[in-house]
Design a protein around this motif. Structure first.
Motif, PDB file in Angstrom:
ATOM      1  N   ALA A  68      51.929  45.296  26.846  1.00  0.00           N
ATOM      2  CA  ALA A  68      52.299  44.355  27.912  1.00  0.00           C
ATOM      3  C   ALA A  68      51.384  44.518  29.115  1.00  0.00           C
ATOM      4  N   ASN A  69      51.034  45.761  29.423  1.00  0.00           N
ATOM      5  CA  ASN A  69      50.160  46.045  30.560  1.00  0.00           C
ATOM      6  C   ASN A  69      48.764  45.474  30.329  1.00  0.00           C
ATOM      7  N   GLN A  70      48.289  45.575  29.081  1.00  0.00           N
ATOM      8  CA  GLN A  70      46.969  45.038  28.739  1.00  0.00           C
ATOM      9  C   GLN A  70      46.947  43.508  28.871  1.00  0.00           C
ATOM     10  N   GLU A  71      48.056  42.870  28.500  1.00  0.00           N
ATOM     11  CA  GLU A  71      48.132  41.416  28.643  1.00  0.00           C
ATOM     12  C   GLU A  71      48.067  41.012  30.112  1.00  0.00           C
ATOM     13  N   VAL A  72      48.775  41.763  30.975  1.00  0.00           N
ATOM     14  CA  VAL A  72      48.720  41.496  32.412  1.00  0.00           C
ATOM     15  C   VAL A  72      47.300  41.680  32.928  1.00  0.00           C
ATOM     16  N   ARG A  73      46.627  42.746  32.457  1.00  0.00           N
ATOM     17  CA  ARG A  73      45.260  43.016  32.897  1.00  0.00           C
ATOM     18  C   ARG A  73      44.324  41.875  32.482  1.00  0.00           C
ATOM     19  N   THR A  74      44.422  41.461  31.227  1.00  0.00           N
ATOM     20  CA  THR A  74      43.528  40.416  30.723  1.00  0.00           C
ATOM     21  C   THR A  74      43.696  39.118  31.498  1.00  0.00           C
ATOM     22  N   VAL A  75      44.944  38.695  31.667  1.00  0.00           N
ATOM     23  CA  VAL A  75      45.211  37.448  32.388  1.00  0.00           C
ATOM     24  C   VAL A  75      44.874  37.610  33.865  1.00  0.00           C
ATOM     25  N   GLY A  76      45.143  38.806  34.411  1.00  0.00           N
ATOM     26  CA  GLY A  76      44.837  39.062  35.815  1.00  0.00           C
ATOM     27  C   GLY A  76      43.349  39.006  36.095  1.00  0.00           C
ATOM     28  N   VAL A  77      42.533  39.561  35.187  1.00  0.00           N
ATOM     29  CA  VAL A  77      41.073  39.511  35.354  1.00  0.00           C
ATOM     30  C   VAL A  77      40.596  38.060  35.354  1.00  0.00           C
ATOM     31  N   LYS A  78      41.147  37.264  34.454  1.00  0.00           N
ATOM     32  CA  LYS A  78      40.769  35.851  34.389  1.00  0.00           C
ATOM     33  C   LYS A  78      41.113  35.132  35.688  1.00  0.00           C
ATOM     34  N   ALA A  79      42.359  35.349  36.180  1.00  0.00           N
ATOM     35  CA  ALA A  79      42.803  34.674  37.410  1.00  0.00           C
ATOM     36  C   ALA A  79      41.974  35.121  38.608  1.00  0.00           C
ATOM     37  N   MET A  80      41.749  36.443  38.719  1.00  0.00           N
ATOM     38  CA  MET A  80      41.006  36.960  39.870  1.00  0.00           C
ATOM     39  C   MET A  80      39.531  36.534  39.821  1.00  0.00           C
ATOM     40  N   THR A  81      38.968  36.471  38.599  1.00  0.00           N
ATOM     41  CA  THR A  81      37.579  36.041  38.467  1.00  0.00           C
ATOM     42  C   THR A  81      37.405  34.608  38.947  1.00  0.00           C
ATOM     43  N   LEU A  82      38.326  33.739  38.523  1.00  0.00           N
ATOM     44  CA  LEU A  82      38.273  32.358  38.989  1.00  0.00           C
ATOM     45  C   LEU A  82      38.440  32.280  40.502  1.00  0.00           C
ATOM     46  N   ALA A  83      39.345  33.105  41.040  1.00  0.00           N
ATOM     47  CA  ALA A  83      39.580  33.100  42.482  1.00  0.00           C
ATOM     48  C   ALA A  83      38.342  33.569  43.244  1.00  0.00           C
ATOM     49  N   LEU A  84      37.646  34.554  42.700  1.00  0.00           N
ATOM     50  CA  LEU A  84      36.485  35.117  43.398  1.00  0.00           C
ATOM     51  C   LEU A  84      35.232  34.241  43.275  1.00  0.00           C
ATOM     52  N   LEU A  85      35.250  33.254  42.374  1.00  0.00           N
ATOM     53  CA  LEU A  85      34.085  32.379  42.233  1.00  0.00           C
ATOM     54  C   LEU A  85      33.862  31.532  43.484  1.00  0.00           C
ATOM     55  N   ILE A  86      34.940  31.206  44.179  1.00  0.00           N
ATOM     56  CA  ILE A  86      34.856  30.287  45.306  1.00  0.00           C
ATOM     57  C   ILE A  86      33.913  30.814  46.389  1.00  0.00           C
ATOM     58  N   MET A  87      34.122  32.063  46.788  1.00  0.00           N
ATOM     59  CA  MET A  87      33.420  32.583  47.965  1.00  0.00           C
ATOM     60  C   MET A  87      31.895  32.613  47.796  1.00  0.00           C
ATOM     61  N   PRO A  88      31.335  33.234  46.740  1.00  0.00           N
ATOM     62  CA  PRO A  88      29.866  33.257  46.624  1.00  0.00           C
ATOM     63  C   PRO A  88      29.256  31.866  46.431  1.00  0.00           C
ATOM     64  N   MET A  89      29.952  30.989  45.691  1.00  0.00           N
ATOM     65  CA  MET A  89      29.398  29.649  45.491  1.00  0.00           C
ATOM     66  C   MET A  89      29.420  28.845  46.787  1.00  0.00           C
ATOM     67  N   MET A  90      30.467  29.034  47.584  1.00  0.00           N
ATOM     68  CA  MET A  90      30.511  28.379  48.888  1.00  0.00           C
ATOM     69  C   MET A  90      29.421  28.930  49.801  1.00  0.00           C
ATOM     70  N   GLY A  91      29.133  30.237  49.686  1.00  0.00           N
ATOM     71  CA  GLY A  91      28.068  30.847  50.479  1.00  0.00           C
ATOM     72  C   GLY A  91      26.710  30.252  50.155  1.00  0.00           C
ATOM     73  N   ILE A  92      26.470  30.030  48.857  1.00  0.00           N
ATOM     74  CA  ILE A  92      25.198  29.431  48.439  1.00  0.00           C
ATOM     75  C   ILE A  92      25.053  28.016  49.022  1.00  0.00           C
ATOM     76  N   LEU A  93      26.107  27.232  48.906  1.00  0.00           N
ATOM     77  CA  LEU A  93      26.057  25.859  49.420  1.00  0.00           C
ATOM     78  C   LEU A  93      25.937  25.840  50.934  1.00  0.00           C
ATOM     79  N   SER A  94      26.593  26.806  51.601  1.00  0.00           N
ATOM     80  CA  SER A  94      26.499  26.880  53.062  1.00  0.00           C
ATOM     81  C   SER A  94      25.064  27.181  53.495  1.00  0.00           C
ATOM     82  N   ASN A  95      24.413  28.120  52.827  1.00  0.00           N
ATOM     83  CA  ASN A  95      23.016  28.442  53.161  1.00  0.00           C
ATOM     84  C   ASN A  95      22.081  27.268  52.855  1.00  0.00           C
TER      85      ASN A  95
END
Length: 584
Positions: free
Chosen positions: A216-243
């Motif tokens: 169960a913990n591994q399932e939370v980790r797998t789904v959590g990594v996916k969710a957090m990865t998608l969430a973290l995509l916003i900031m660097p891509m916005m930084g590129i467009l801002s520059n």
């Protein structure tokens, strides 16, 4: 919004303060551009004035943000308090059948993790969300006033930023919804394992439990990594467009400055506004992810809030104090459609009678008394108490007439005194003591470290099973019910304690209609009626003597139990003989 609506005045005040703070913050870059132009023109007096105005604008903007944050925290926490109260109240009013198909840990996850996700957005992010939108609108207005050409140049990148937020946000919401669900499953595993820790240790299943938790913990980790990865995509891509946007502004602004269409200060202000424009977009992108997580939690919370409660009939009247006549008239019931649990049950109990329900495990005995208590609603047939159809009276007034001692005793993390008083909250201490004496619980309670004031641990685990049962019996005695339901009330105590409890119960049952579910047939030999239930049907009915004389199912059950008890006693005596040391 429904839970925020009662605080409309406070929300309007926060919005006004946020608008003022945003306006002051947006004035800063404009004043900076003016200061640069004054520096180029070597007007030091105006330069000093612009610098002081810029300092005042930023300082007042910070003060406004502080006040806004304090007010918003109060608004958010009040709304969360009301939401938690509404959810807890809904759980109290849901039918028992709802909990039969839900895991406790998963429900607790909704009350904790999902609530926390909403609370974080309201408390920490709502202000940023509002001021971010105001900032975007304000910047758009200012840059078009300063230089329409530079503003149009900026617009080349901004649609890409907004589109990025929308696409990634949708994916993030789906991922966070899955994450919250998996987290609820993990909490259910934790709660179940904790509750059954004694069983885990007794059967040496620590390794199996760890494997289940790890899965169960591994399932939370797998789904959590996916969710957090998608969430973290916003900031660097916005930084590129801002520059990229700043590069466009520098090239276009430099060309316009050479042509004399804009000043150096205007270009500097534009670059600052561009960065300020990208900043709320980045914040909104990050906030959007957190909002998606909160919405995923909100869906699970409002799913509970939208679950229908126990229907209370419009004609549900108060049930007066009853004498105790109970009738089951052609009663049918099934938990799963097409799989009957009770079939055509017909019983009649006169006031003060003792009705014993016997039968093999799963025969339907507990279901019968659950229907009498309206823990479940009957489907066909009628149950009447003193000629009142129980479907036409309120549940509260019905259950106040019933005293219930369940097979599995449950105690709260309160003092022994308050656990007994739970049977009737307005009872005085002396009434509690008397109920404990009748239940033969007074002796062991007074030997506890703080007597009746001893605090019980979760589920009363610092008492033995027999002691817990005695306390629950005392609780039922204090309730002074007209009808008693005893579901294996003495099954968890030793023989000597059982005899004492039986004496107290005999005294308690005088003048009260009593339904006794028992597997030890010796304890119900003096019942006025013994009802033998098999596969949901009444197959025999009568007194102990008449049923024995009939030579049917009850006689076989009694004979087998009597023989087993004697066999067990003989084996115990043989073992004791073998372990005795010869006299010297």
């Amino acid at each position: 919004m429904e839970y925020l609506r009662p605080q409309r005045s406070a929300i309007i005040l926060v919005a006004l303060i946020a608008a003022l703070g945003t306006a002051l913050a947006l004035a800063g870059p404009y004043l900076m551009g003016e200061a640069i132009d004054q520096l180029v023109g070597r007007d030091l007096t105006k330069l000093a004035r612009m610098s002081l105005l810029m300092l005042a604008a930023y300082a007042l903007s910070s003060v406004a943000q502080l006040i806004q944050g304090v007010l918003l925290a109060g608004i958010a926490q009040k709304a969360m308090r009301n939401l938690r109260a509404a959810l807890f109240e809904r759980l109290q009013n849901l039918p028992l059948s709802f909990f039969d198909t839900r895991q406790q840990g998963e429900l607790m996850s909704r009350l904790t993790n999902d609530m926390d996700a909403i609370s974080r957005v309201l408390t920490d992010n709502a202000a940023q969300l509002f001021t971010g939108i105001l900032t975007l609108i304000g910047i758009l207005g200012i840059i078009f006033i300063l230089s329409p050409w530079l503003a149009l140049g900026s617009m080349l990148v901004f649609p890409l930023m907004i589109g990025l937020v929308g696409i990634v946000g949708r994916l993030t919401r789906t991922a966070f919804r899955d994450y919250q669900t998996r987290l609820g499953t993990l909490n259910a595993v934790l709660e179940e394992t904790y509750s059954g820790q004694r069983v885990v240790l007794a059967f040496g299943q620590e390794k199996a439990v760890l494997e289940r938790f790890d899965a169960a913990n591994q399932e939370v980790r797998t789904v959590g990594v996916k969710a957090m990865t998608l969430a973290l995509l916003i900031m660097p891509m916005m930084g590129i467009l801002s520059n990229l946007n700043i590069a466009v502004l520098c090239g276009l602004g430099g060309w316009l400055a050479i042509k004399g269409l804009v000043t150096i200060g205007t270009i500097a202000a534009f670059i600052t506004y561009s960065r300020r424009f990208a900043e709320p977009l980045r914040q909104l992108g990050n906030l959007y992810n957190q909002v998606q997580a909160a919405l995923a939690g909100a869906e699970r919370i409002f799913q509970l809030l939208d679950t229908p409660v126990e229907p209370e009939e419009a004609t549900g009247k108060e049930l007066p104090r009853v004498a105790g006549k109970v009738e089951f008239d052609h009663l049918h019931f099934s938990y799963i459609p097409g799989t009957p649990v009770l079939t055509d049950i017909c019983l009649h109990a006169s006031p003060g009678e003792r009705i014993a329900l016997v039968g093999h495990t799963g025969a339907g005995k507990t279901t019968l008394v659950n229907l009498l208590s309206r823990f479940y609603e009957q489907q066909d047939g009628t149950i009447r108490i003193d000629d009142h159809d129980i479907r036409n009276v309120s549940r509260d007034s019905l259950r106040r007439q019933l005293g219930v001692v369940l097979q599995q005793s449950f105690l709260f993390s309160e003092s022994v005194l308050e656990n007994i008083r739970y049977g009737r909250l307005d009872a005085g201490d002396e009434e509690v003591f008397e109920a404990a004496r009748l239940a033969h619980a007074d002796g062991f309670i007074r030997r506890l470290p703080q007597g009746y004031d001893t605090l019980l641990s979760e589920r009363g685990s610092n008492l033995s099973e027999g002691q817990r049962q005695l306390v629950t019996i005392a609780r039922a005695i204090l309730a002074d019910p007209a009808i008693l339901i005893l579901d294996e009330a003495t099954s968890s105590v030793d023989t000597r304690t059982e005899i004492e409890i039986q004496k107290a119960l005999n005294q308690l049952m005088k003048g009260r209609t009593s339904f006794v579910i028992a597997h030890r047939l010796s304890t119900i030999a003096h019942a006025d009626q013994i009802i033998v239930i098999d596969k949901g049907r009444v197959i025999e009915q009568g007194t102990h003597k008449t049923l024995l004389a009939r030579g049917g199912t009850y006689q076989r059950m009694y004979t087998n139990q009597f023989r087993d008890q004697h066999t067990t006693g003989d084996r115990t005596e043989e073992m004791l003989q073998q372990t005795r040391t010869p006299d010297r």
